[in-house]
Design an enzyme around this catalytic site. Structure first.
Site, PDB file in Angstrom:
ATOM      1  N   HIS A 241       0.878  -1.378   0.042  1.00 13.41           N
ATOM      2  CA  HIS A 241      -0.086  -0.086   0.125  1.00 13.41           C
ATOM      3  C   HIS A 241       0.767   1.387  -0.082  1.00 13.41           C
ATOM      4  CE1 HIS A 241       0.525   0.700   4.427  1.00 13.41           C
ATOM      5  NE2 HIS A 241       0.606  -0.537   4.327  1.00 13.41           N
ATOM      6  N   ASN A 242       0.297   2.156  -0.685  1.00 13.87           N
ATOM      7  CA  ASN A 242       1.051   3.585  -0.814  1.00 13.87           C
ATOM      8  C   ASN A 242       2.399   3.506  -1.468  1.00 13.87           C
ATOM      9  OD1 ASN A 242      -0.958   3.962   1.945  1.00 13.87           O
ATOM     10  ND2 ASN A 242      -0.727   5.782   0.824  1.00 13.87           N
TER      11      ASN A 242
END
Length: 342
Positions: A241-242
């Site tokens: 994620h991210n």
């Protein structure tokens, strides 16, 4: 599909020597060619095989001059390897030129799609999905709500695209890939139990990105996981994620990138590389296979090892590592000598 020598010469703008009507329906290595196959000669070390190949058609460079009789029809071009690659691309376009909607499949009434799309059997297309022109959705693909796919996107059988994902033009997503699954976000409570942190972001994939089979790209906790234009991801890669991956970076199989790490442009990352979270990797970085990256990497560095060292330091250290038994023996001899002298 069959193509004649004259058709192939026309596609490649090449010069034909031999039978213009001979047809091929398969590809082969020059040393393994058989009747009805097409091959090419680009590397001079394979020249001997052109005199024995059974391939019906062979693509060669314009400067090729036969020293013996040939049984294969020649198509002469400026660059045989480049022309063969062009022909492969053309062949794939023809082979994958499917259109229409197969049954059974589910397409939500709120879905919109452009011209010449293909949606295979047992595909699921959720609410408010937008598909561009010439999108190919193969059987058993899942496309969640509010997904946007640009023009000329191909999603091969069994891939999954979770809700809110945004995919640009000319992208290819191979079988078993998952785009937009939850990031690995959990927080411990006072009893040491882990509670899930909601993953409310999405995945943005820009134009001309290839995603290999079995690769997973997690949605962001907040904001977006971003794969910039021209990125090429091999099979079985984990992008957390991210994460943000810069333009035209390539990553080989079984690499894992932990959350919130930023990777620059034009990087080359080998297979089985592990990259920790919350670090920054600069542009034009080269990371050798099986390296472990636990720190920020400056632009232009070439690194190897676990924990990773600069490529030069790693090689110097490895020489000493291989010689450790000899070094230990020398130290033991020196200690014995000192002991005797005392």
């Amino acid at each position: 599909m069959k193509f004649t020598a004259s058709q192939i010469a026309g596609i490649l703008e090449g010069e034909l020597e031999g039978n213009p009507d001979i047809a091929v329906d398969k590809l082969a290595k020059i040393e393994e060619g058989e009747q009805g196959s097409l091959t090419f000669l680009a590397n001079p070390k394979y020249t001997q095989h052109i005199y024995t190949t059974k391939s019906s058609i062979t693509i060669v460079n314009k400067d090729f001059v036969a020293e013996h009789d040939l049984s294969t029809t020649l198509i002469k071009v400026d660059d045989a390897y480049e022309s063969f690659s062009k022909l492969l691309e053309y062949y794939n376009q023809v082979k994958n030129n499917k259109t229409g909607i197969e049954s059974p499949s589910f397409i939500a009434a709120s879905t919109t799609y452009g011209e010449d799309c293909y949606i295979g059997a047992f595909a699921y297309i959720g609410e408010n999905v937008v598909l561009g022109d010439k999108v190919k959705i193969y059987p058993n693909v899942y496309v969640g709500d509010n997904v946007r796919l640009g023009d000329n996107v191909i999603v091969f059988a069994g891939a999954k695209i979770y809700s809110e994902s945004v995919i640009g033009n000319n992208c290819v997503i191979h079988s078993g890939a998952i785009v937009g699954s939850d990031g690995f976000g959990f927080t411990p409570n006072a009893e040491g139990e882990y509670k899930k942190v909601p993953q409310t972001g999405n995945v943005i994939i820009e134009d001309n990105v290839d995603i290999g089979a079995g690769t997973t790209i997690d949605r962001a906790t907040l904001g977006s996981t971003i794969i910039r234009k021209g990125v090429k991801l091999d099979n079985q890669i984990q992008i957390a994620h991210n994460v943000e991956i810069g333009e035209h970076t390539v990553i080989a199989a079984q690499t894992g990138v932990a959350g919130s790490t930023k990777i620059g442009k034009h990087c080359m990352i080998g297979g089985q590389v592990g990259i920790v979270g919350h670090i920054t990797i600069g542009d034009n970085v080269r990371i050798q296979a099986q390296s472990g990256i636990g720190r920020n990497i400056k632009t232009g560095e070439v690194i190897q090892g676990s924990p990773a060292l600069t490529y030069g330091d790693y090689n110097k250290s490895y020489v000493h590592f291989k010689n450790l038994p000899k070094i230990i023996n020398r130290i033991n001899e020196i200690e014995k000598k000192i002991g005797r002298e005392q």
